[in-house]
Design a protein around this motif. Structure first.
Motif, PDB file in Angstrom:
ATOM      1  N   UNK A  12     -23.249  72.418  95.420  1.00 32.18           N
ATOM      2  CA  UNK A  12     -22.308  71.828  94.460  1.00 32.18           C
ATOM      3  C   UNK A  12     -22.607  70.341  94.264  1.00 32.18           C
ATOM      4  N   UNK A  13     -22.925  69.658  95.357  1.00 28.65           N
ATOM      5  CA  UNK A  13     -23.272  68.238  95.263  1.00 28.65           C
ATOM      6  C   UNK A  13     -24.510  68.060  94.389  1.00 28.65           C
ATOM      7  N   UNK A  14     -25.514  68.917  94.615  1.00 26.40           N
ATOM      8  CA  UNK A  14     -26.741  68.818  93.806  1.00 26.40           C
ATOM      9  C   UNK A  14     -26.452  69.065  92.327  1.00 26.40           C
ATOM     10  N   UNK A  19     -25.026  64.083  86.650  1.00 26.32           N
ATOM     11  CA  UNK A  19     -24.909  62.618  86.557  1.00 26.32           C
ATOM     12  C   UNK A  19     -26.240  61.989  86.191  1.00 26.32           C
ATOM     13  N   UNK A  20     -27.331  62.520  86.744  1.00 18.78           N
ATOM     14  CA  UNK A  20     -28.661  62.013  86.403  1.00 18.78           C
ATOM     15  C   UNK A  20     -28.931  62.197  84.916  1.00 18.78           C
ATOM     16  N   UNK A  34     -31.203  58.802  84.053  1.00 17.97           N
ATOM     17  CA  UNK A  34     -31.970  58.364  85.217  1.00 17.97           C
ATOM     18  C   UNK A  34     -33.063  59.371  85.566  1.00 17.97           C
ATOM     19  N   UNK A  35     -34.013  58.917  86.401  1.00 16.54           N
ATOM     20  CA  UNK A  35     -35.086  59.796  86.862  1.00 16.54           C
ATOM     21  C   UNK A  35     -34.734  60.476  88.183  1.00 16.54           C
ATOM     22  N   UNK A  36     -33.794  59.877  88.921  1.00 15.43           N
ATOM     23  CA  UNK A  36     -33.425  60.439  90.219  1.00 15.43           C
ATOM     24  C   UNK A  36     -32.033  59.936  90.609  1.00 15.43           C
ATOM     25  N   UNK A  37     -31.556  60.396  91.777  1.00 18.74           N
ATOM     26  CA  UNK A  37     -30.214  60.028  92.203  1.00 18.74           C
ATOM     27  C   UNK A  37     -30.040  58.535  92.432  1.00 18.74           C
ATOM     28  N   UNK A  38     -31.029  57.907  93.053  1.00 21.87           N
ATOM     29  CA  UNK A  38     -30.936  56.471  93.326  1.00 21.87           C
ATOM     30  C   UNK A  38     -30.830  55.666  92.034  1.00 21.87           C
ATOM     31  N   UNK A  72     -27.772  53.281  90.528  1.00 24.65           N
ATOM     32  CA  UNK A  72     -27.980  51.909  90.042  1.00 24.65           C
ATOM     33  C   UNK A  72     -27.476  51.730  88.612  1.00 24.65           C
ATOM     34  N   UNK A  73     -27.805  52.673  87.740  1.00 22.61           N
ATOM     35  CA  UNK A  73     -27.391  52.580  86.342  1.00 22.61           C
ATOM     36  C   UNK A  73     -25.866  52.623  86.221  1.00 22.61           C
TER      37      UNK A  73
END
Length: 206
Positions: free
Chosen positions: A174-176, A182-183, A188-192, A196-197
């Motif tokens: 579920x988190x994934x 959200x990505x 974004x390209x990834x979770x990090x 940041x965005x």
């Protein structure tokens, strides 16, 4: 001569607090009556000093500035909030006004304009940095759902999918799923990068 406007300053950087206090104290109609580096000390400070304007940073320990603005609004005290922050982000501006803040300016505002912002807020007017106001209208609100925001907030502090799942009492799958959504919404390209965005747009204040 009318009574000076009583001000409290809340900022977690002591040098910034001191500089703001020194600048405002040069104005004959302004008086800094209290300072703190924690958001959760502001309400008591305002109550004890009878301040009518609270100058608040956005990010502080205890409570962030937007939560403090909301707390002051709901307290019934005759004290208006002016957000003065380094973080000149449209998302913060929207949330500040929604939280009941009367003004939002950035810390590099010239001293005479900052003093005037205090006077206008005290008079019951709304003061908003014009550039941020324009950007806020253009960018719109956060595209993230409440749960997607929770996941990014947790990811910022916890670091791993497993830890985030435990913190939010969700399955890792579920988190994934929320993170993937959200990505996509942030581009974004990834979770990090999504974290940041979202943070840069002011979408991650709890």
């Amino acid at each position: 001569m009318s009574e000076a406007i009583r001000i409290v300053i809340a900022d977690d950087q002591a040098l910034v607090r001191g500089a703001l206090a020194s600048l405002l104290s040069l104005e004959p109609d302004l008086e800094v009556v209290g300072q703190t580096g924690r958001g959760d000390e502001v309400l008591e400070l305002v109550t004890g000093t009878g301040a009518s304007v609270a100058m608040l940073d956005v990010e502080m320990p205890g409570l962030d500035g937007l939560a403090v603005a909301r707390q002051l609004r709901d307290s019934g005290l005759d004290c208006r909030s002016l957000i003065v922050t380094t973080f000149g982000r449209p998302g913060y501006l929207r949330r500040a006004l929604e939280s009941g803040a009367s003004g939002f300016v950035v810390k590099d505002t010239p001293s005479h304009q900052l003093a005037d912002a205090v006077r206008r807020v005290h008079a019951g007017l709304r003061v908003v940095d014009p550039t941020l106001a324009t950007e806020s209208l253009i960018s719109g609100g956060s595209p993230l759902s409440a749960r997607e925001t929770d996941v990014l907030l947790a990811l910022r502090s916890e670091g791993s999918i497993g830890d985030v799942a435990k913190q939010l009492h969700l399955s890792e799958g579920t988190v994934r799923n929320h993170l993937s959504s959200a990505i996509g919404k942030t581009g974004a390209r990834n979770g990090s990068e999504a974290v940041r965005i979202a943070a840069d747009n002011g979408w991650l204040l709890s």
